[in-house]
Design a protein around this motif. Structure first.
Motif, PDB file in Angstrom:
ATOM      1  N   CYS A  11       1.690  -7.630   1.806  1.00  0.00           N
ATOM      2  CA  CYS A  11       2.908  -7.405   2.579  1.00  0.00           C
ATOM      3  C   CYS A  11       3.709  -8.704   2.643  1.00  0.00           C
ATOM      4  O   CYS A  11       3.166  -9.750   2.976  1.00  0.00           O
ATOM      5  N   PRO A  12       5.011  -8.677   2.287  1.00  0.00           N
ATOM      6  CA  PRO A  12       5.820  -9.898   2.297  1.00  0.00           C
ATOM      7  C   PRO A  12       5.956 -10.501   3.693  1.00  0.00           C
ATOM      8  O   PRO A  12       6.289 -11.664   3.830  1.00  0.00           O
ATOM      9  N   GLN A  13       5.727  -9.719   4.689  1.00  0.00           N
ATOM     10  CA  GLN A  13       5.908 -10.202   6.070  1.00  0.00           C
ATOM     11  C   GLN A  13       4.624 -10.785   6.633  1.00  0.00           C
ATOM     12  O   GLN A  13       4.608 -11.901   7.093  1.00  0.00           O
ATOM     13  N   CYS A  14       3.548 -10.027   6.599  1.00  0.00           N
ATOM     14  CA  CYS A  14       2.332 -10.484   7.265  1.00  0.00           C
ATOM     15  C   CYS A  14       1.240 -10.858   6.271  1.00  0.00           C
ATOM     16  O   CYS A  14       0.239 -11.439   6.647  1.00  0.00           O
ATOM     17  N   GLY A  15       1.448 -10.550   4.998  1.00  0.00           N
ATOM     18  CA  GLY A  15       0.492 -10.954   3.986  1.00  0.00           C
ATOM     19  C   GLY A  15      -0.709 -10.039   3.875  1.00  0.00           C
ATOM     20  O   GLY A  15      -1.597 -10.251   3.059  1.00  0.00           O
ATOM     21  N   LYS A  16      -0.746  -9.000   4.674  1.00  0.00           N
ATOM     22  CA  LYS A  16      -1.865  -8.062   4.635  1.00  0.00           C
ATOM     23  C   LYS A  16      -1.806  -7.234   3.365  1.00  0.00           C
ATOM     24  O   LYS A  16      -0.733  -6.762   2.967  1.00  0.00           O
ATOM     25  N   ARG A  17      -2.956  -7.076   2.730  1.00  0.00           N
ATOM     26  CA  ARG A  17      -3.003  -6.293   1.502  1.00  0.00           C
ATOM     27  C   ARG A  17      -3.100  -4.821   1.846  1.00  0.00           C
ATOM     28  O   ARG A  17      -3.900  -4.415   2.668  1.00  0.00           O
ATOM     29  N   HIS A  18      -2.240  -4.051   1.208  1.00  0.00           N
ATOM     30  CA  HIS A  18      -2.188  -2.620   1.507  1.00  0.00           C
ATOM     31  C   HIS A  18      -1.833  -1.884   0.240  1.00  0.00           C
ATOM     32  O   HIS A  18      -1.247  -2.460  -0.679  1.00  0.00           O
ATOM     33  N   PRO A  19      -2.167  -0.615   0.159  1.00  0.00           N
ATOM     34  CA  PRO A  19      -1.856   0.158  -1.050  1.00  0.00           C
ATOM     35  C   PRO A  19      -0.363   0.423  -1.173  1.00  0.00           C
ATOM     36  O   PRO A  19       0.266   0.893  -0.225  1.00  0.00           O
ATOM     37  N   TYR A  20       0.190   0.047  -2.313  1.00  0.00           N
ATOM     38  CA  TYR A  20       1.609   0.297  -2.582  1.00  0.00           C
ATOM     39  C   TYR A  20       1.741   1.744  -3.024  1.00  0.00           C
ATOM     40  O   TYR A  20       1.508   2.105  -4.169  1.00  0.00           O
ATOM     41  N   HIS A  21       2.118   2.585  -2.072  1.00  0.00           N
ATOM     42  CA  HIS A  21       2.130   4.011  -2.348  1.00  0.00           C
ATOM     43  C   HIS A  21       3.476   4.597  -1.987  1.00  0.00           C
ATOM     44  O   HIS A  21       4.128   4.164  -1.033  1.00  0.00           O
ATOM     45  N   SER A  22       3.921   5.585  -2.754  1.00  0.00           N
ATOM     46  CA  SER A  22       5.238   6.179  -2.525  1.00  0.00           C
ATOM     47  C   SER A  22       5.315   6.902  -1.196  1.00  0.00           C
ATOM     48  O   SER A  22       6.390   7.211  -0.703  1.00  0.00           O
ATOM     49  N   SER A  23       4.169   7.165  -0.584  1.00  0.00           N
ATOM     50  CA  SER A  23       4.175   7.834   0.715  1.00  0.00           C
ATOM     51  C   SER A  23       4.456   6.846   1.849  1.00  0.00           C
ATOM     52  O   SER A  23       4.643   7.251   2.992  1.00  0.00           O
ATOM     53  N   ASN A  24       4.482   5.558   1.527  1.00  0.00           N
ATOM     54  CA  ASN A  24       4.782   4.557   2.542  1.00  0.00           C
ATOM     55  C   ASN A  24       6.266   4.197   2.474  1.00  0.00           C
ATOM     56  O   ASN A  24       6.705   3.507   1.567  1.00  0.00           O
ATOM     57  N   PRO A  25       7.074   4.650   3.427  1.00  0.00           N
ATOM     58  CA  PRO A  25       8.520   4.418   3.387  1.00  0.00           C
ATOM     59  C   PRO A  25       8.882   2.957   3.590  1.00  0.00           C
ATOM     60  O   PRO A  25      10.001   2.555   3.295  1.00  0.00           O
ATOM     61  N   ALA A  26       7.959   2.163   4.084  1.00  0.00           N
ATOM     62  CA  ALA A  26       8.251   0.754   4.371  1.00  0.00           C
ATOM     63  C   ALA A  26       7.850  -0.159   3.220  1.00  0.00           C
ATOM     64  O   ALA A  26       8.013  -1.363   3.322  1.00  0.00           O
ATOM     65  N   ARG A  27       7.314   0.397   2.144  1.00  0.00           N
ATOM     66  CA  ARG A  27       6.881  -0.440   1.032  1.00  0.00           C
ATOM     67  C   ARG A  27       8.036  -1.317   0.540  1.00  0.00           C
ATOM     68  O   ARG A  27       9.191  -0.876   0.593  1.00  0.00           O
ATOM     69  N   PRO A  28       7.849  -2.523   0.066  1.00  0.00           N
ATOM     70  CA  PRO A  28       6.524  -3.129  -0.154  1.00  0.00           C
ATOM     71  C   PRO A  28       5.880  -3.700   1.100  1.00  0.00           C
ATOM     72  O   PRO A  28       4.903  -4.413   0.991  1.00  0.00           O
ATOM     73  N   PHE A  29       6.417  -3.422   2.262  1.00  0.00           N
ATOM     74  CA  PHE A  29       5.788  -3.890   3.492  1.00  0.00           C
ATOM     75  C   PHE A  29       4.652  -2.948   3.867  1.00  0.00           C
ATOM     76  O   PHE A  29       4.653  -1.787   3.470  1.00  0.00           O
ATOM     77  N   CYS A  30       3.698  -3.432   4.681  1.00  0.00           N
ATOM     78  CA  CYS A  30       2.553  -2.616   5.021  1.00  0.00           C
ATOM     79  C   CYS A  30       2.946  -1.568   6.058  1.00  0.00           C
ATOM     80  O   CYS A  30       2.307  -0.543   6.181  1.00  0.00           O
ATOM     81  N   SER A  31       4.011  -1.838   6.806  1.00  0.00           N
ATOM     82  CA  SER A  31       4.389  -0.917   7.864  1.00  0.00           C
ATOM     83  C   SER A  31       5.874  -1.054   8.164  1.00  0.00           C
ATOM     84  O   SER A  31       6.517  -2.033   7.776  1.00  0.00           O
TER      85      SER A  31
END
Ligand SMILES: [Zn+2]
Length: 67
Positions: A11-31
């Motif tokens: 995540c560019p903001q918090c650095g947490k690794r998360h799955p880059y998935h099209s179901s995540n509307p906040a991508r490339p952020f984790c949330s």
């Protein structure tokens, strides 16, 4: 078989690794929260720096004044 594994991205903001998935509307952020924080930071600081007095404005008015 058809279930593709989403690649892990930081995540560019918090650095947490998360799955880059099209179901995540906040991508490339984790949330959504990290996305808003990053956008707010950009608008508050970096945008203001980029919109300093425009040197081209002074140059143009100076040129027209010489005529
Ligand atoms: Zn995050």
């Amino acid at each position: 078989m058809s279930q593709a594994t989403a690649p892990l991205v930081a995540c560019p903001q918090c650095g947490k690794r998360h799955p880059y998935h099209s179901s995540n509307p906040a991508r490339p952020f984790c949330s959504e929260r990290c996305k808003l924080i990053d956008l707010g930071k950009w608008a508050d600081e970096e945008y203001r720096v980029a919109v300093q007095d425009d040197p081209f404005q002074d140059e143009l008015s100076g040129l027209s004044g010489k005529h």
